[in-house]
Design an enzyme around this catalytic site. Structure first.
Site, PDB file in Angstrom:
ATOM      1  N   THR A  17       0.814  -1.217   0.000  1.00  0.00           N
ATOM      2  CA  THR A  17       0.000   0.000   0.000  1.00  0.00           C
ATOM      3  C   THR A  17       0.844   1.262   0.000  1.00  0.00           C
ATOM      4  O   THR A  17       0.449   2.274  -0.587  1.00  0.00           O
ATOM      5  CB  THR A  17      -0.928  -0.014   1.233  1.00  0.00           C
ATOM      6  OG1 THR A  17      -1.802  -1.130   1.102  1.00  0.00           O
ATOM      7  CG2 THR A  17      -1.750   1.249   1.343  1.00  0.00           C
ATOM      8  N   ASP A  83       1.341  -6.542  -4.742  1.00  0.00           N
ATOM      9  CA  ASP A  83       0.498  -6.576  -3.547  1.00  0.00           C
ATOM     10  C   ASP A  83       0.972  -7.801  -2.777  1.00  0.00           C
ATOM     11  O   ASP A  83       1.126  -8.885  -3.364  1.00  0.00           O
ATOM     12  CB  ASP A  83      -0.974  -6.724  -3.963  1.00  0.00           C
ATOM     13  CG  ASP A  83      -1.909  -6.595  -2.770  1.00  0.00           C
ATOM     14  OD1 ASP A  83      -1.742  -7.349  -1.794  1.00  0.00           O
ATOM     15  OD2 ASP A  83      -2.793  -5.734  -2.795  1.00  0.00           O
ATOM     16  N   SER A  84       1.215  -7.686  -1.500  1.00  0.00           N
ATOM     17  CA  SER A  84       1.859  -8.808  -0.800  1.00  0.00           C
ATOM     18  C   SER A  84       0.961 -10.030  -0.713  1.00  0.00           C
ATOM     19  O   SER A  84       1.427 -11.124  -0.413  1.00  0.00           O
ATOM     20  CB  SER A  84       2.364  -8.387   0.581  1.00  0.00           C
ATOM     21  OG  SER A  84       1.327  -8.304   1.515  1.00  0.00           O
ATOM     22  N   THR A 115       1.411  -4.990   3.916  1.00  0.00           N
ATOM     23  CA  THR A 115       1.243  -5.446   5.302  1.00  0.00           C
ATOM     24  C   THR A 115       0.641  -6.851   5.390  1.00  0.00           C
ATOM     25  O   THR A 115       0.845  -7.543   6.389  1.00  0.00           O
ATOM     26  CB  THR A 115       0.332  -4.485   6.089  1.00  0.00           C
ATOM     27  OG1 THR A 115      -0.948  -4.421   5.458  1.00  0.00           O
ATOM     28  CG2 THR A 115       0.938  -3.094   6.186  1.00  0.00           C
ATOM     29  N   ASP A 116      -0.092  -7.278   4.351  1.00  0.00           N
ATOM     30  CA  ASP A 116      -0.849  -8.532   4.489  1.00  0.00           C
ATOM     31  C   ASP A 116       0.037  -9.727   4.824  1.00  0.00           C
ATOM     32  O   ASP A 116      -0.325 -10.555   5.660  1.00  0.00           O
ATOM     33  CB  ASP A 116      -1.642  -8.827   3.209  1.00  0.00           C
ATOM     34  CG  ASP A 116      -2.827  -7.882   3.047  1.00  0.00           C
ATOM     35  OD1 ASP A 116      -3.252  -7.286   4.052  1.00  0.00           O
ATOM     36  OD2 ASP A 116      -3.315  -7.738   1.905  1.00  0.00           O
TER      37      ASP A 116
HETATM   38  N1  ASP Z   1      -2.894  -5.672   0.232  1.00  0.00           N
HETATM   39  C1  ASP Z   1      -1.830  -4.795   0.681  1.00  0.00           C
HETATM   40  C2  ASP Z   1      -0.536  -5.599   0.654  1.00  0.00           C
HETATM   41  O1  ASP Z   1      -0.325  -6.406   1.506  1.00  0.00           O
HETATM   42  C3  ASP Z   1      -2.120  -4.293   2.060  1.00  0.00           C
HETATM   43  C4  ASP Z   1      -1.103  -3.338   2.633  1.00  0.00           C
HETATM   44  O2  ASP Z   1      -0.019  -3.152   2.147  1.00  0.00           O
HETATM   45  O3  ASP Z   1      -1.434  -2.731   3.687  1.00  0.00           O
HETATM   46  O4  ASP Z   1       0.253  -5.438  -0.258  1.00  0.00           O
END
Ligand code: ASP
Length: 364
Positions: A17, A83-84, A115-116
């Site tokens: 993100t 995107d993780s 973050t995922d």
């Molecule tokens: N879907 C995003 C990811 O993990 C969520 C984030 O970064 O907060 O890449």
């Protein structure tokens, strides 16, 4: 450190993100978005310091931190950005190899990551980077850096400052003013900015008005020669036990090619005391599957205090103590990945799973 004594870091921008933009189908990684925002953000890029570049990678210099020191950092933007949620084990290998190839040339590393699955990657890297002598800090944000109100600036600047000025030579995760041991961290909040916790270990550093480093939590130096381990087994899964789970479901999970199972049990490691389920587990362990017992509870540990928990140990399930589910999966993938080349017997594999490798679990 470089000759002019400005610590220099390598930033791996893998996605997440922090560098996303909103498109027609929602937020997605956007090439160049992070670099554009850095160029426009004085704290991250002092315009009086011109942007140098190393090949295609720009090199930025921050404004001075409270200590008076600036930090220089070079950004390696991944292509494609991810995107993780889309990561797999091959991406862990790439991140580890990129740190490995640059280990001697930089004072430390910041990995910008979604973050995922950040806690999974942090756990895996902690086991893959043997003999690490430099800080590797994963961070990201819940709101893109280019938004006016965001958590990316604090997280990114904090990670840069800690990696350069308070270097802790291990894989850590920095989020919302806390530096956590990477293989102890878990994402615990999808909506608020304090997204990560390390439920069974206090933060290594708290960044408030002062930077408070908890020296007592430092790991002994990893004396092994620096080496990147890239052998990983993809045949690892995790199963959250639930009331009424059937022997068929469990047996299906444990079918080849599965080599390792993280069994997320109730409370302090408890599991239904049913012979049909225990027989399935016994048979899988006899085939060499590593089954590791961790608790579903966000905090606390598997203790096998109850009769219903001891039954698991009796069929050969390994007590995972206070491992997070993320660290448990990564540890199984690493140990199973290495076992063939190393020639480890089943008992040797079990012994390695039970012993802490890089501070991921408390001692016996
Ligand atoms: N879907 C995003 C990811 O993990 C969520 C984030 O970064 O907060 O890449």
């Amino acid at each position: 450190m470089t000759a002019d004594a400005i610590p220099t870091l390598l930033v791996l921008h893998t996605g997440g993100t922090i560098g996303m933009r909103e498109g027609p189908r929602g937020f997605a990684p956007a090439k160049g978005a992070l670099l554009d925002t850095i160029l426009a953000t004085r704290q991250l890029h002092d315009p009086s310091r011109y942007v140098e570049s190393h090949g295609t990678r720009p090199i930025f210099t921050t404004l001075p931190f409270a200590t008076g020191q600036r930090v220089r950092y070079e950004v390696m933007e991944y292509e494609p950005l991810l995107d993780s949620a889309n990561l797999d084990l091959s991406h862990w290998v790439r991140f580890a190899e990129d740190v490995g190839a640059n280990h001697d040339a930089y004072d430390g590393f910041v990995i910008l990551h979604g973050t995922d699955t950040m806690a999974f990657t942090a756990s895996a890297l902690s086991f893959m980077l043997e003999g690490l002598a430099k800080p590797v800090i994963l961070t990201g944000s819940q709101i893109p850096l280019e938004r006016l109100r965001n958590d990316g600036l604090d997280n990114f600047l904090g990670a840069l400052g800690l990696a350069a000025l308070y270097p802790i030579p291990e894989v850590t995760l920095y989020f919302h003013h806390k530096l956590l041991r990477g293989n102890r961290a878990s994402k615990h909040d999808a909506s608020h900015l304090d997204a990560f916790d390390s439920p069974n270990l206090p933060p290594l550093v708290r960044v408030g008005i002062e930077v408070e480093v908890d020296e007592a939590l430092a790991l002994p130096r990893d004396e092994r020669p620096f080496r990147v381990r890239t052998e990983l087994s993809p045949h690892v899964a995790s199963l959250r036990v639930y009331p009424g789970i059937t022997a068929e479901v469990l047996a299906n999970f444990l079918r080849p090619p599965l080599e390792g199972l993280v069994l997320e049990t109730y409370g302090g490691g408890n599991f239904p005391e049913r012979s049909d389920l225990l027989d399935v587990l016994r048979e899988a362990v006899a085939r060499g599957v590593l089954v590791l017992n961790v608790t579903q509870c966000p905090r606390g540990e598997v203790r096998a205090d109850y009769q219903v928990g001891r039954a698991l140990a009796d069929v050969g399930v390994i007590v995972g103590r206070d491992l997070t589910a993320e660290a448990a999966m990564a540890k199984l993938a690493v140990i199973l990945g290495q076992r063939t080349a190393a020639g480890w017997s089943h008992a040797e594999q079990v012994a390695r799973v039970r012993a802490p490798i890089r501070g991921e679990m408390s001692g016996p």
